[in-house]
Each structure stands twice: as structure tokens, then as C-alpha cells.
Enzyme design. Structure first.
Site, mmCIF file in Angstrom:
data_model
loop_
_atom_site.group_PDB
_atom_site.id
_atom_site.type_symbol
_atom_site.label_atom_id
_atom_site.label_comp_id
_atom_site.label_asym_id
_atom_site.label_seq_id
_atom_site.Cartn_x
_atom_site.Cartn_y
_atom_site.Cartn_z
ATOM 1 N N HIS A 16 7.639 -4.530 -0.093
ATOM 2 C CA HIS A 16 7.750 -4.417 -1.550
ATOM 3 C C HIS A 16 8.838 -5.324 -2.127
ATOM 4 C CE1 HIS A 16 10.857 -1.291 -0.520
ATOM 5 N NE2 HIS A 16 11.419 -1.724 -1.631
ATOM 6 N N ASP A 30 5.237 -0.929 5.219
ATOM 7 C CA ASP A 30 6.126 -1.540 4.227
ATOM 8 C C ASP A 30 7.077 -2.541 4.872
ATOM 9 O OD1 ASP A 30 7.318 -2.091 1.787
ATOM 10 O OD2 ASP A 30 8.731 -0.421 1.920
ATOM 11 N N GLY A 52 18.096 -2.895 -4.457
ATOM 12 C CA GLY A 52 18.525 -4.137 -3.837
ATOM 13 C C GLY A 52 18.804 -3.989 -2.356
ATOM 14 N N SER A 76 16.758 -2.532 -0.224
ATOM 15 C CA SER A 76 15.512 -2.562 0.539
ATOM 16 C C SER A 76 15.466 -3.756 1.482
ATOM 17 C CB SER A 76 14.308 -2.646 -0.401
ATOM 18 O OG SER A 76 13.872 -1.376 -0.780
ATOM 19 N N LEU A 85 -13.525 -2.156 9.350
ATOM 20 C CA LEU A 85 -14.896 -1.740 9.072
ATOM 21 C C LEU A 85 -15.655 -2.819 8.321
ATOM 22 C CD1 LEU A 85 -17.175 0.297 9.107
ATOM 23 C CD2 LEU A 85 -16.138 1.409 7.102
ATOM 24 N N GLY A 86 -15.086 -3.293 7.220
ATOM 25 C CA GLY A 86 -15.729 -4.383 6.491
ATOM 26 C C GLY A 86 -16.518 -3.952 5.284
ATOM 27 N N VAL A 87 -15.965 -3.016 4.493
ATOM 28 C CA VAL A 87 -16.626 -2.617 3.255
ATOM 29 C C VAL A 87 -15.604 -2.529 2.129
ATOM 30 C CG1 VAL A 87 -18.492 -1.317 4.342
ATOM 31 C CG2 VAL A 87 -16.341 -0.147 3.800
#
Length: 402
Positions: A145, A175, A248, A250, A305-307
């Protein structure tokens, strides 16, 4: 769902309630600092989700502590080559010694993020965070983030030298992100074993609070280990500390009394009635992901999966006074990725996904959570509804490669 900073935005919704006694609502905030109220985060809710990149859990790490070197020094385990291995004598040390050891491995990060305002008008905003050096040749770990969506990333070392940085890879589920600067002779952090932490153990957080106070060190203890925390839409298991954590911070490091990196700071509690509630990603929980991102730029072994899917409600009989129908919530396939596991299994656009294995699917979040329990190459049966009829197809998951 969104991420709120401290610039005249309403507080984020409560994340959980304290058990026992009076209930205490506490919101958890990802602690990057961003100008003009920029909201920066991961997995922001949207109407159409791609479930082609659903992650699988990280493998259980049974022993991340390296064998002692002949002179009883502890080697770094995140370097690329033996030449990048840094050795430190065993601790514990005084706080000042820990800061002296660890601070050169922590950097400040400044980002420029393109935005779209009223009427589609483009503008830019700036943000700041922290990072930890992984290798002598410039690999750095931070929180996703902090750098997500950035058009420019600048890293400032502990000795004030600035470098442009490039994004190498990212992992939304944990993250984390890896960025790279073109530099040599840097001081990588020595990695400790976060599985061995105990409540009450001394720790020091080092980061770039407010985006202006690079190299700031705050001390505290481990307040809890393996703390389940919902940070916005993310369910995470984090270390809890009472070391002061600010916007700050993070991506900064949480270090033990031996100067070893045991956590990556990523969140704090925001409440007028809560103090000293900071959180960090345990380093053991992301060692595989960090090394995968450094080496190949993505997390290996995750199910694909691919959807693309969207949440829908199948209408039931009748409706209420206002004409609202009640029915079953499920997930509809909006698109199928070509040559994906879903296409090979025969899943079609418009299908409703009712079950994966024996688990009923009622939302995109359910689908993501269930598929995260599979690895690439695993097989399962997916139950669909197509043209009013239930259909079962067998799927062999691919490996997700961005």
C-alpha cells in the site's frame, strides 16, 4: 471499503470488538502517509473481480533459523549470493546498539501517484513510507500500500543518498512489495525468527513517520503474537506491539534485541480510546513470498482459475412491499480468460458458481477465500448453474503468473 488517512476524512469503520468487559471499537489503518487525503491500499472493493489470481496460503515454515557459523555468528537468509551475507554477533544488545545495527538497513520511500479528479481531470499526489534493505545490491521490501499505483518511487538511504526505484513484484494478499534501486554495498537487514517471539519481548521499530522523520526509532514490547486482525478488507495474522507507529511507518522494520528483522510494520489502531496498538507482518510468514518476488517477480505455486466474476442474487418467489426480491446470493462468471484452467474445464461466461469442492459460494470474497486454499496443480469439482440446470466440472488449477 477504503483506506482513510488523517486529513479530514471520517474514521474507518471498526475492525473488531474487544472481548470481555465493555466493548471497544477499534479501526485499523494501514500506515502510509499520503498527501491531499489520498487513499492508498490493497484489494479495494469493486464490482467486477478477477479471480484468476487467487492466492494460496504460504507454506508452513518449520525452521527458518540458519545453522550457526563456526564463529557463532548469525547469517542473513535473504541475500542473493553468499557475498551479500551479513554476519552479526549474537545479542541481546542495548537499545542504542540495536538502532546502530539496524538503522542503516531502513530507508525512506517517497512516491508520486497519478489520480483522476472531478470530470476525469488528471492530477498527481505524493505519499511516503518506509522500507527494509534485503540485499547489498539494492532489493528492498516494503508494504504494497506504500507503492501501489505509483508512477515514481524514490528511496532515500539512511545516509541521505536518494535513488530512483523500480517495482519488482507485489503480493496483495500479504501487503508486501519488492522494489529495486541500482546501488552496491548496501547494508541488508539480518533476519530473525518471528516464530520464536514471546509476549513481553523487547522490540524496536524503525521507519519514516509522517514521511519526514526518516530513521526514527521507537521502542516497545511484543504485545501479542499471531493476532488475527481485519485491516479493511484484508484478514491478516500480525504481530502486535506497543512501540509507537505513525503514518509513514508502513514498510519499516520491527527488530528484536539482537538487531534482527522480525516484522514489517504495516498498521496501527486508530481510535480516541486506544493507544499503543501497532502491528507488523511476521517476517517468517512472508519469507517464501519475499524470495519469490526477488527471484521471479511473482509468488510461485498459487492457484489460478482464470475467471472474472461479479456478485449476483438469484430472484426468489415474490418480493417485499418495495418490489425488492429475496433470493440466493452467488457469483456469476462475467468473462473467462483464454487458455486458462476455467476454459479447459468448460466454464462459460454467464455461469453461476455455486460451489467449489464442498464449499458453497455466495460472494466474490468467498470464491477468493476458497481458492486460496488450493495450490497450482490441485484438482477440484466446481458446481455451476447454467440455463437453470446444475452442472459439475472438474478443474485443475494453473499457477498464477502476472
Amino acid at each position: 471499503m477504503s483506506y482513510y488517512d488523517d486529513f479530514n476524512y471520517p474514521p474507518a469503520p471498526p475492525a473488531r470488538k474487544k472481548r470481555g468487559g465493555a466493548a471497544l471499537a477499534v479501526a485499523f489503518l494501514l500506515v502510509a502517509v499520503l498527501a491531499f487525503g489520498l487513499v492508498a491500499g490493497i484489494l479495494v472493493g469493486r464490482g467486477l473481480d478477477q479471480n484468476a489470481a487467487l492466492p494460496s496460503p504460504a507454506p508452513v515454515l518449520t525452521d527458518t533459523t540458519p545453522e550457526p557459523a563456526p564463529d557463532d555468528r548469525q547469517p542473513v537468509i535473504l541475500g542473493n549470493t553468499p557475498d551479500e551475507t551479513q554476519f552479526l554477533p549474537d545479542g541481546p544488545f542495548t537499545r542504542s546498539q540495536v538502532v546502530e545495527i539496524a538503522a542503516p538497513s531502513v530507508v525512506g520511500i517517497d512516491v508520486t501517484v497519478p489520480m483522476s479528479g472531478f470530470g476525469g481531470r488528471a492530477y498527481e499526489t505524493e505519499g511516503s513510507g518506509s522500507g527494509v534493505i534485503l540485499s547489498a545490491d539494492g532489493y528492498i521490501v516494503t508494504c504494497l500500500h506504500v507503492v501501489d499505483g505509483a508512477s515514481e518511487i524514490t528511496v532515500t538511504l539512511n545516509d541521505d543518498r536518494p535513488y530512483p526505484a523500480a517495482l519488482v513484484g507485489k503480493d496483495a494478499r500479504n501487503d508486501i512489495a519488492i522494489i529495486k534501486i541500482e546501488a552496491e554495498g548496501l547494508t541488508p537487514a539480518t533476519t530473525g525468527n518471528s516464530d520464536m517471539l514471546t509476549v513481553g519481548e523487547d522490540v524496536i521499530a524503525i521507519g519514516n513517520p509522517l514521511g519526514e522523520l526518516r530513521g526514527t526509532a521507537t521502542s516497545g514490547i511484543i504485545s501479542a503474537v499471531n493476532r488475527p486482525v481485519r485491516v479493511e478488507s484484508m484478514e491478516m495474522t500480525l504481530l502486535q506491539t506497543d512501540a509507537a507507529i505513525s503514518p509513514g511507518s508502513s514498510g519499516g522494520g520491527l527488530f528484536n534485541a539482537s538487531g534482527q528483522l522480525i516484522g514489517i510494520v504495516n498498521a496501527k489502531a486508530t481510535s480516541n480510546s486506544a493507544e499503543g496498538l501497532g502491528f507488523a507482518i511476521p517476517v517468517n510468514s512472508v519469507l517464501k513470498e519475499i524470495n519469490d518476488l526477488v527471484r521471479v517477480g511473482y509468488i510461485t505455486g498459487r492457484a489460478y482459475l482464470g475467471v472474472y466474476t461479479q456478485n449476483v442474487t438469484m430472484r426468489g418467489d415474490g418480493g417485499d412491499f418495495f418490489g425488492q426480491y429475496f433470493g440466493t446470493s452467488c457469483v456469476q462468471v462475467a468473462d473467462v480468460v483464454a487458455d486458462s484452467a476455467a476454459e479447459r474445464a468448460g466454464i462459460l461466461t454467464g455461469d453461476l458458481i455455486l460451489k467449489v469442492g464442498e464449499v458453497t459460494i455466495t460472494s466474490n470474497a468467498d470464491l477468493s477465500s476458497v481458492i486460496s486454499g488450493y495450490n497450482a496443480g490441485d484438482k477440484t469439482v466446481i458446481t455451476l448453474q447454467r440455463n437453470g440446470q446444475q452442472v459439475e466440472v472438474e478443474v485443475t488449477f494453473d499457477e498464477y503468473k502476472p
